[in-house]
Design a protein around this motif. Structure first.
Motif, PDB file in Angstrom:
ATOM      1  N   ARG A  18       0.844  -1.200   0.000  1.00 52.89           N
ATOM      2  CA  ARG A  18       0.000   0.000   0.000  1.00 52.89           C
ATOM      3  C   ARG A  18       0.878   1.248   0.000  1.00 52.89           C
ATOM      4  N   ALA A  19       1.963   1.222   0.756  1.00 51.36           N
ATOM      5  CA  ALA A  19       2.861   2.379   0.813  1.00 51.36           C
ATOM      6  C   ALA A  19       3.417   2.722  -0.571  1.00 51.36           C
ATOM      7  N   THR A  20       3.774   1.712  -1.354  1.00 52.32           N
ATOM      8  CA  THR A  20       4.295   1.931  -2.709  1.00 52.32           C
ATOM      9  C   THR A  20       3.225   2.554  -3.594  1.00 52.32           C
ATOM     10  N   CYS A  50      -6.586  -7.150  -7.451  1.00 45.72           N
ATOM     11  CA  CYS A  50      -6.362  -6.050  -6.512  1.00 45.72           C
ATOM     12  C   CYS A  50      -6.959  -4.737  -7.009  1.00 45.72           C
ATOM     13  N   ARG A  51      -7.421  -4.714  -8.239  1.00 46.60           N
ATOM     14  CA  ARG A  51      -8.032  -3.486  -8.762  1.00 46.60           C
ATOM     15  C   ARG A  51      -9.255  -3.084  -7.953  1.00 46.60           C
ATOM     16  N   ARG A  52      -9.886  -4.056  -7.293  1.00 45.25           N
ATOM     17  CA  ARG A  52     -11.050  -3.751  -6.448  1.00 45.25           C
ATOM     18  C   ARG A  52     -10.644  -2.909  -5.247  1.00 45.25           C
ATOM     19  N   LYS A  53      -9.368  -2.919  -4.904  1.00 43.47           N
ATOM     20  CA  LYS A  53      -8.857  -2.064  -3.832  1.00 43.47           C
ATOM     21  C   LYS A  53      -8.202  -0.804  -4.393  1.00 43.47           C
ATOM     22  N   LEU A  54      -7.542  -0.947  -5.528  1.00 41.83           N
ATOM     23  CA  LEU A  54      -6.835   0.191  -6.109  1.00 41.83           C
ATOM     24  C   LEU A  54      -7.782   1.316  -6.500  1.00 41.83           C
TER      25      LEU A  54
END
Length: 90
Positions: A18-20, A50-54
């Protein structure tokens, strides 16, 4: 007490934290495609689960100028990327 906060991994395929992703956004990534290009998140062999989070993370930042404490994963449908770099729901 004194323990380091675990680094949240958003993209498990490419081990992107997440930091990146947050750094890429604060450095100027304003679309999902720019995040993909900068971090390799969202383009792994799983097809980008992970696009669902991005998408919600980016959307929240663009609306408020801050990152949410907890990412509200978008479970409403598969997020696809339009040619202009924006996102849409199929």
């Amino acid at each position: 007490m004194g323990q380091k906060k675990k680094t949240e991994i958003i993209c498990r395929c490419n081990n992107v934290s997440r930091a990146t992703i947050e750094k890429a956004i604060t450095d100027g990534a304003k679309t999902l495609n720019e995040i993909f290009d900068t971090t390799t998140a969202g383009v792994g062999p799983c097809g980008g689960s992970c696009r669902r989070k991005l998408a919600p993370l980016l959307d929240h930042y663009l609306r408020t100028g801050q990152f949410p404490e907890k990412i509200q994963e978008d479970l409403s449908g598969k997020i696809s990327v339009k040619e202009d770099g924006g996102e849409s729901k199929d």
